[in-house]
Design a protein around this motif. Sequence first.
Motif, PDB file in Angstrom:
ATOM      1  N   HIS A  52       8.508   7.523  -0.414  1.00 41.75           N
ATOM      2  CA  HIS A  52       7.563   6.602  -0.919  1.00 41.75           C
ATOM      3  C   HIS A  52       7.878   4.949  -1.201  1.00 41.75           C
ATOM      4  CE1 HIS A  52       5.419  10.408  -2.571  1.00 41.75           C
ATOM      5  NE2 HIS A  52       5.202  10.953  -1.295  1.00 41.75           N
ATOM      6  N   ALA A  53       9.097   5.182  -1.236  1.00 40.57           N
ATOM      7  CA  ALA A  53       9.776   4.389  -1.870  1.00 40.57           C
ATOM      8  C   ALA A  53      10.135   3.484  -0.325  1.00 40.57           C
ATOM      9  CB  ALA A  53      11.618   4.272  -2.385  1.00 40.57           C
ATOM     10  N   ALA A  54      10.545   4.259   0.349  1.00 40.42           N
ATOM     11  CA  ALA A  54      11.287   3.649   1.695  1.00 40.42           C
ATOM     12  C   ALA A  54       9.673   2.967   2.268  1.00 40.42           C
ATOM     13  CB  ALA A  54      11.317   5.319   2.424  1.00 40.42           C
ATOM     14  N   LEU A  96       1.578  -5.439   5.607  1.00 38.88           N
ATOM     15  CA  LEU A  96       0.499  -4.804   4.720  1.00 38.88           C
ATOM     16  C   LEU A  96      -0.079  -3.185   4.529  1.00 38.88           C
ATOM     17  CD1 LEU A  96      -2.096  -8.288   5.124  1.00 38.88           C
ATOM     18  CD2 LEU A  96      -0.904  -7.242   3.010  1.00 38.88           C
ATOM     19  N   ARG A  97       0.200  -3.470   5.481  1.00 36.70           N
ATOM     20  CA  ARG A  97      -0.295  -1.348   6.204  1.00 36.70           C
ATOM     21  C   ARG A  97       0.916  -1.248   5.226  1.00 36.70           C
ATOM     22  NH1 ARG A  97       0.300  -1.065  11.281  1.00 36.70           N
ATOM     23  NH2 ARG A  97       2.497   0.030  11.015  1.00 36.70           N
ATOM     24  N   TRP A  98       1.883  -1.240   5.177  1.00 37.26           N
ATOM     25  CA  TRP A  98       3.360  -0.783   4.127  1.00 37.26           C
ATOM     26  C   TRP A  98       2.924  -0.503   2.690  1.00 37.26           C
ATOM     27  CZ3 TRP A  98       5.075   3.441   6.450  1.00 37.26           C
ATOM     28  CH2 TRP A  98       5.703   3.623   7.623  1.00 37.26           C
ATOM     29  N   TYR A  99       2.506  -1.506   2.288  1.00 32.73           N
ATOM     30  CA  TYR A  99       2.655  -1.901   1.028  1.00 32.73           C
ATOM     31  C   TYR A  99       1.343  -1.058   1.111  1.00 32.73           C
ATOM     32  CZ  TYR A  99       5.719  -6.044   1.598  1.00 32.73           C
ATOM     33  OH  TYR A  99       6.004  -7.100   1.410  1.00 32.73           O
ATOM     34  N   ASP A 100       0.142  -1.033   1.408  1.00 30.86           N
ATOM     35  CA  ASP A 100      -0.792  -0.474   1.057  1.00 30.86           C
ATOM     36  C   ASP A 100      -0.690   1.014   1.302  1.00 30.86           C
ATOM     37  OD1 ASP A 100      -2.828  -2.425   0.937  1.00 30.86           O
ATOM     38  OD2 ASP A 100      -3.433  -2.772   3.004  1.00 30.86           O
ATOM     39  N   GLU A 133       0.411   6.294  -1.878  1.00 30.03           N
ATOM     40  CA  GLU A 133       1.531   7.251  -2.125  1.00 30.03           C
ATOM     41  C   GLU A 133       2.329   7.348  -3.819  1.00 30.03           C
ATOM     42  OE1 GLU A 133       2.957   8.041   2.680  1.00 30.03           O
ATOM     43  OE2 GLU A 133       4.190   6.832   0.834  1.00 30.03           O
ATOM     44  N   SER A 134       2.081   6.118  -3.841  1.00 32.21           N
ATOM     45  CA  SER A 134       3.022   6.237  -5.291  1.00 32.21           C
ATOM     46  C   SER A 134       2.020   5.176  -6.266  1.00 32.21           C
ATOM     47  CB  SER A 134       3.675   5.655  -4.960  1.00 32.21           C
ATOM     48  OG  SER A 134       4.924   6.533  -4.279  1.00 32.21           O
ATOM     49  N   PRO A 135       0.639   5.041  -6.954  1.00 34.53           N
ATOM     50  CA  PRO A 135       0.105   4.188  -7.702  1.00 34.53           C
ATOM     51  C   PRO A 135       0.376   4.072  -8.762  1.00 34.53           C
ATOM     52  CG  PRO A 135      -1.448   6.044  -7.299  1.00 34.53           C
ATOM     53  CD  PRO A 135      -0.068   6.432  -6.119  1.00 34.53           C
ATOM     54  N   ALA A 177       4.071  -3.237  -8.957  1.00 29.66           N
ATOM     55  CA  ALA A 177       3.305  -4.036  -8.859  1.00 29.66           C
ATOM     56  C   ALA A 177       4.442  -5.590  -8.441  1.00 29.66           C
ATOM     57  CB  ALA A 177       4.287  -4.956 -10.516  1.00 29.66           C
ATOM     58  N   GLU A 178       5.408  -5.143  -7.388  1.00 33.98           N
ATOM     59  CA  GLU A 178       6.069  -5.779  -6.728  1.00 33.98           C
ATOM     60  C   GLU A 178       5.698  -5.069  -5.037  1.00 33.98           C
ATOM     61  OE1 GLU A 178       7.846  -3.871  -9.104  1.00 33.98           O
ATOM     62  OE2 GLU A 178       9.629  -4.592  -9.898  1.00 33.98           O
ATOM     63  N   ALA A 179       4.824  -4.115  -5.124  1.00 32.61           N
ATOM     64  CA  ALA A 179       4.665  -4.217  -3.836  1.00 32.61           C
ATOM     65  C   ALA A 179       2.692  -5.472  -3.970  1.00 32.61           C
ATOM     66  CB  ALA A 179       3.793  -2.361  -3.191  1.00 32.61           C
TER      67      ALA A 179
END
Lengths: 174, 401
Positions: free
Chosen positions: B318-320, B338-342, B347-349, B355-357
């Motif tokens: 998830h962190a990846a 943007l796709r990876w941040y979403d 996956e890890s709300p 916060a960083e994402a």
Amino acid sequence: MSGRLGVLAWSSAMFVLVGSQAAWAQAARSGVALVRTDSSDRLLRDAGTRLRAELHAAGFDVIEVDRAPGDEREGVESAESNGAAFATVALNRARSGAFADVWISDHLTGKTVVRRLEVSEASNAAAVLAIRALELLRASLLEVAAAPAVQNEPAPQPPKDVLLFVEPAFAERP
Amino acid sequence: MRVEDSAAHFDAGASELGRLAQRLDGTSTAAEDAAGRARVSVALDARRSARSRWLPVLAAAVVLGAGAAFLLLRAPERIAYRVSGSALEIHGEWLGVAADRGAGLLRFSEGTQIELGPGSRSRVAELTPHGAHVVLGSGGLRARVVHRPHTRWRIGAGPYSIDVTGTEFDVDWATQGGRLEVRLHDGSVVVRGPALHEGIRVAAGQRLVAHAQTGNAELSGLNDPPVSELAPAKTQERPQSSVPQHVAPSWSELLASGNFGGVLAAAQARGLDATLRRGSLADLVAFSDAARYGGDHALARRGLLAQRLRFAASAEAHAAAFLLGRMADDAGAREDALRWYDTYLRESPRGAFAAEALGRKLVATVRAGDAETSRAVAAQYLKRFAHGAHAAYAREVLQRP
């Protein structure tokens, strides 16, 4: 034969390109002062190692400095880096062992921010702390980097590599 | 009935039979009767003589049988052990080993030996006739368990247990992070623990790395880790007095010590494909970080994608997603970022980088010139992280005309 010549030409071009980029990078790298952490605290020590690597990967030189006497704020604001750093970062263990404080003294604006971050028991806690500290540095610089675009009053002009780090679009502005 | 009683009973029986025969046909004389009784008596004497010769043998057999029964039925003795080593420090039931004075040694009476690694902490929790239960509080140990019928040993390490019948293996247990590593040199063991409730068999030549926090476990070849190439002199010769599992640092340890080049060299020695396809999650994370720190984003990306592909349910995978978004962002690939941040936020709300994402997503949407989306993301950010690092920026975005 022509293939060999092609490889030779490509290699030469890459050598020149890489050399020029390296020279530019050497000339353009700004510095971040990193306050030495308590070596007996494994988490802080590992996080410090990783933060140094994160800062290098972000394109900065890292100047390790000793903590200045006084409280935590003075420790980070007064850490001596001979003016070579545009920011100083310190990682401290909060009183509660489950948290770490990230102190960032932004020498461009003279502001100091501190964020208390929860430290998990996970094996990647040091890596997470280092990344979050770098992201905090980026976010704290965002305000000053964005300032010229939203205000007409004079604002400090960060070095170009700092702008690139914070937001590439800012560095493209005239 | 005793043997003597039985012989007297035979004599009386013979006289009675003679008298009965005489009454039946009336042909025998008294002399014949006497001769007959004499013959019967001789025969009985012979039988008595034969029985008396067997008496000592029978008695001995009874004694031996009783002894055997006693030996078989009595409670078997528990094994015992002795401790040795100048580095050993005893704290209550715990055996600590000083970090800088070599190993400690547990010698068990049936031949098993357990070397306690420098800086480790252990205790013998239980002794049985067939083995023992040794708890590794932290650090490393090497066990050489002698295989015998009914051998049953158990090594405990945090939430993990390692069942042993006869083998040689190393165990490392890090309480911080809950990382277990088991390396088998001989025989096999069964490891149980978080996500390993059914147990996983680790055979000779294999290495198991398990994480209590995530429940992830990865079984790989013992010779796969190329750390042996990094320290060949140490791994080829193992002095008896030291615990060998500490001579070859893991990739995570190399990374923690700042030896990023060592991790990449180790991955190169193992083979990039082998690393990506068969490397443990811990190794993949270390490899990706080392590549990222070294500025090789293409290599880092492959490592991060391998984490997501092979260990999809893990916190590291998830962190990846966040790290992939960050790399795409820094490279100017806004849509990818943007796709990876979403992906990460989905996956890890409540993940470590939430916060960083969201903050980076806000900056990326502003950069894209999508004012409506930017305002929505800014509002979302302030709702979740009113005092976050991007809060001032989010407020400024909301104030824009």
